[in-house]
Design an enzyme around this catalytic site. Structure first.
Site, PDB file in Angstrom:
ATOM      1  N   ALA A 112       0.866  -1.176   0.000  1.00 12.86           N
ATOM      2  CA  ALA A 112       0.000   0.000   0.000  1.00 12.86           C
ATOM      3  C   ALA A 112       0.906   1.230   0.000  1.00 12.86           C
ATOM      4  CB  ALA A 112      -0.894  -0.019   1.229  1.00 12.86           C
TER       5      ALA A 112
ATOM      6  N   GLY B 261       0.494  -4.976   0.870  1.00 14.27           N
ATOM      7  CA  GLY B 261      -0.738  -4.985   0.071  1.00 14.27           C
ATOM      8  C   GLY B 261      -0.566  -5.706  -1.259  1.00 14.27           C
TER       9      GLY B 261
ATOM     10  N   GLU C  65      -0.998  -9.239  -0.495  1.00 15.43           N
ATOM     11  CA  GLU C  65      -2.432  -9.407  -0.198  1.00 15.43           C
ATOM     12  C   GLU C  65      -3.255  -9.460  -1.487  1.00 15.43           C
ATOM     13  OE1 GLU C  65      -2.377  -6.115   2.432  1.00 15.43           O
ATOM     14  OE2 GLU C  65      -1.647  -7.340   4.093  1.00 15.43           O
TER      15      GLU C  65
ATOM     16  N   GLU D  25       4.741  -5.007   7.224  1.00 14.63           N
ATOM     17  CA  GLU D  25       3.992  -3.923   7.878  1.00 14.63           C
ATOM     18  C   GLU D  25       4.440  -3.597   9.298  1.00 14.63           C
ATOM     19  OE1 GLU D  25       2.607  -6.309   6.052  1.00 14.63           O
ATOM     20  OE2 GLU D  25       1.052  -5.484   4.755  1.00 14.63           O
TER      21      GLU D  25
HETATM   22  N1  CAA Z   1       4.584   3.112  -0.846  1.00 13.88           N
HETATM   23  C1  CAA Z   1       4.999   4.279  -1.368  1.00 13.88           C
HETATM   24  N2  CAA Z   1       6.144   4.415  -2.086  1.00 13.88           N
HETATM   25  C2  CAA Z   1       6.864   3.302  -2.302  1.00 13.88           C
HETATM   26  C3  CAA Z   1       6.496   2.053  -1.775  1.00 13.88           C
HETATM   27  C4  CAA Z   1       5.286   1.981  -1.026  1.00 13.88           C
HETATM   28  N3  CAA Z   1       4.830   0.832  -0.526  1.00 13.88           N
HETATM   29  N4  CAA Z   1       7.422   1.146  -2.133  1.00 13.88           N
HETATM   30  C5  CAA Z   1       8.339   1.806  -2.857  1.00 13.88           C
HETATM   31  N5  CAA Z   1       8.017   3.105  -2.951  1.00 13.88           N
HETATM   32  C6  CAA Z   1       8.740   4.175  -3.640  1.00 13.88           C
HETATM   33  C7  CAA Z   1       9.981   4.564  -2.850  1.00 13.88           C
HETATM   34  O1  CAA Z   1       9.659   5.490  -1.816  1.00 13.88           O
HETATM   35  C8  CAA Z   1      10.834   5.173  -3.950  1.00 13.88           C
HETATM   36  O2  CAA Z   1      10.367   6.488  -4.194  1.00 13.88           O
HETATM   37  P1  CAA Z   1      11.450   7.661  -4.470  1.00 13.88           P
HETATM   38  O3  CAA Z   1      12.122   7.256  -5.752  1.00 13.88           O
HETATM   39  O4  CAA Z   1      10.571   8.880  -4.600  1.00 13.88           O
HETATM   40  O5  CAA Z   1      12.396   7.676  -3.280  1.00 13.88           O
HETATM   41  C9  CAA Z   1      10.470   4.331  -5.182  1.00 13.88           C
HETATM   42  O6  CAA Z   1       9.233   3.683  -4.883  1.00 13.88           O
HETATM   43  C10 CAA Z   1      11.493   3.250  -5.470  1.00 13.88           C
HETATM   44  O7  CAA Z   1      11.692   2.519  -4.282  1.00 13.88           O
HETATM   45  P2  CAA Z   1      13.135   2.320  -3.599  1.00 13.88           P
HETATM   46  O8  CAA Z   1      14.058   3.425  -3.970  1.00 13.88           O
HETATM   47  O9  CAA Z   1      12.901   2.067  -2.146  1.00 13.88           O
HETATM   48  O10 CAA Z   1      13.597   0.985  -4.359  1.00 13.88           O
HETATM   49  P3  CAA Z   1      14.591  -0.132  -3.800  1.00 13.88           P
HETATM   50  O11 CAA Z   1      14.864  -1.038  -4.943  1.00 13.88           O
HETATM   51  O12 CAA Z   1      15.716   0.456  -3.050  1.00 13.88           O
HETATM   52  O13 CAA Z   1      13.676  -0.933  -2.714  1.00 13.88           O
HETATM   53  C11 CAA Z   1      11.702  -1.998  -1.900  1.00 13.88           C
HETATM   54  C12 CAA Z   1      12.527  -1.613  -3.138  1.00 13.88           C
HETATM   55  C13 CAA Z   1      12.478  -3.023  -1.055  1.00 13.88           C
HETATM   56  C14 CAA Z   1      10.415  -2.625  -2.413  1.00 13.88           C
HETATM   57  C15 CAA Z   1      11.425  -0.740  -1.056  1.00 13.88           C
HETATM   58  O14 CAA Z   1      10.903   0.257  -1.902  1.00 13.88           O
HETATM   59  C16 CAA Z   1      10.444  -0.957   0.052  1.00 13.88           C
HETATM   60  O15 CAA Z   1      10.808  -1.490   1.099  1.00 13.88           O
HETATM   61  N6  CAA Z   1       9.192  -0.521  -0.148  1.00 13.88           N
HETATM   62  C17 CAA Z   1       8.173  -0.598   0.870  1.00 13.88           C
HETATM   63  C18 CAA Z   1       7.660  -2.001   1.022  1.00 13.88           C
HETATM   64  C19 CAA Z   1       6.630  -2.057   2.113  1.00 13.88           C
HETATM   65  O16 CAA Z   1       6.905  -1.786   3.260  1.00 13.88           O
HETATM   66  N7  CAA Z   1       5.408  -2.455   1.740  1.00 13.88           N
HETATM   67  C20 CAA Z   1       4.304  -2.538   2.674  1.00 13.88           C
HETATM   68  C21 CAA Z   1       3.573  -1.243   2.716  1.00 13.88           C
HETATM   69  S1  CAA Z   1       2.353  -1.186   4.003  1.00 13.88           S
HETATM   70  C22 CAA Z   1       1.060  -2.085   3.422  1.00 13.88           C
HETATM   71  O17 CAA Z   1       1.100  -2.647   2.356  1.00 13.88           O
HETATM   72  C23 CAA Z   1      -0.130  -2.105   4.341  1.00 13.88           C
HETATM   73  C24 CAA Z   1      -1.176  -3.033   3.968  1.00 13.88           C
HETATM   74  O18 CAA Z   1      -1.103  -4.222   4.186  1.00 13.88           O
HETATM   75  C25 CAA Z   1      -2.403  -2.514   3.417  1.00 13.88           C
END
Ligand code: CAA
Length: 258
Positions: free
Chosen positions: A64, A109, A112, A132
């Site tokens: 998400a 998400g 999910e 999360e």
């Molecule tokens: N939400 C918003 N932005 C996201 C995102 C997310 N879930 N995942 C990645 N992005 C964005 C990053 O912020 C980044 O933006 P910028 O270029 O503006 O900095 C861009 O996408 C590229 O990501 P990274 O630079 O981080 O890429 P990476 O290759 O270094 O890492 C990754 C990739 C490991 C997937 C890392 O982006 C990451 O950890 N993302 C978050 C994953 C996460 O925590 N997901 C769960 C979200 S909470 C949820 O989903 C709740 C639910 O159950 C409903």
């Protein structure tokens, strides 16, 4: 409805829905969730099999949208969870089979969304996880419910409590996906499976899906609503604000249990 974040291709009864938000690795914001909900609610009757995948090579869906969630309050957190949960429940209960073709990061998400599909196949580049709790929240779009059902409580709790990210071969081993392919083969394999399914009797498929879902889903609505509420409660905590701020500021969070 015009879609800003979905790419749809449909041919001979097989439809591909690609989530497409390249700047955020296809992270699900509320507009995308509404688009998915609208799309599956209005799916053309001629579609016999739906394939869901992510646009680009890097991600299926990286979760998400953390930027959108960062400043939500408890009620808004609950509503956000409910929005995704309802859209995904619609996928799970669609009359037709749905295949997730997981092409890259499949986190939170994203995992999910894949789990709401009937069958998951993956590229060997795919990575799965429920990270999360590292953001100060619970899984929100029915991940606690579906992951435990799919891989068993023990492994689901390990994934959810540690937030660990697993590779495709491990996802295959634990039964989270059915098969793993080279990235360039993935969509052909998804189409092949869709084609095989499409040749079967539509009503028999529909009834078989309903029967499998019926016992599996016995407590679905209660479990999903409980998760929506708990997801909302996380947004009343300091840890959620800290966890999401830390992600956006690219630093480690400091959780205090409040
Ligand atoms: N939400 C918003 N932005 C996201 C995102 C997310 N879930 N995942 C990645 N992005 C964005 C990053 O912020 C980044 O933006 P910028 O270029 O503006 O900095 C861009 O996408 C590229 O990501 P990274 O630079 O981080 O890429 P990476 O290759 O270094 O890492 C990754 C990739 C490991 C997937 C890392 O982006 C990451 O950890 N993302 C978050 C994953 C996460 O925590 N997901 C769960 C979200 S909470 C949820 O989903 C709740 C639910 O159950 C409903």
């Amino acid at each position: 409805m015009e879609y800003s974040f979905l790419k749809i291709e449909s041919k001979d009864g097989i439809c591909i829905m690609k989530v497409s938000a390249p700047k955020s690795l296809n992270a699900l914001n509320s507009t995308i969730l509404k688009e998915i909900d609208d799309f599956v609610s209005n799916l053309d009757k001629s579609v016999r099999v739906l394939i869901i995948t992510g646009d680009g090579e890097k991600a299926f869906v990286a979760g998400a949208d953390i930027a959108e969630m960062a400043n939500l309050n408890e009620q808004q957190g609950y509503e956000f969870s409910k929005l995704g949960a309802l859209a995904f429940r619609r996928i799970e209960t669609l009359e037709i089979p749905v295949i997730a073709a997981v092409n890259g990061f499949c986190l939170g998400g994203g995992c999910e969304l894949a789990m709401a599909c009937d069958i998951r196949i993956a590229s060997n580049k795919a990575k799965f996880g429920q990270p999360e709790v590292g953001l100060g929240i619970t899984p929100g779009f029915s991940g606690t419910y579906r992951l435990a059902k799919l891989v068993g409580q023990g492994y689901a709790k390990e994934m959810i409590f540690t937030g660990k990210v697993i590779k495709a071969d491990e996802a295959l081993r634990i039964g989270l996906v059915n098969a793993v392919y080279e990235p360039e083969e993935l969509m052909d394999k998804a189409m092949e499976m869709a084609q095989t399914i499409k040749e079967k009797a539509p009503l028999a498929l529909q009834y078989a899906k309903e029967c499998i879902n019926e016992s599996y889903d016995l407590y679905a609505d209660g479990a999903i609503e409980m998760e929506n509420k708990d997801f909302g409660r996380c947004f009343a905590t300091e840890d959620q604000k800290e966890g999401m701020a830390a992600f956006l500021e690219k630093r480690k969070p400091n959780f205090v249990g409040k």
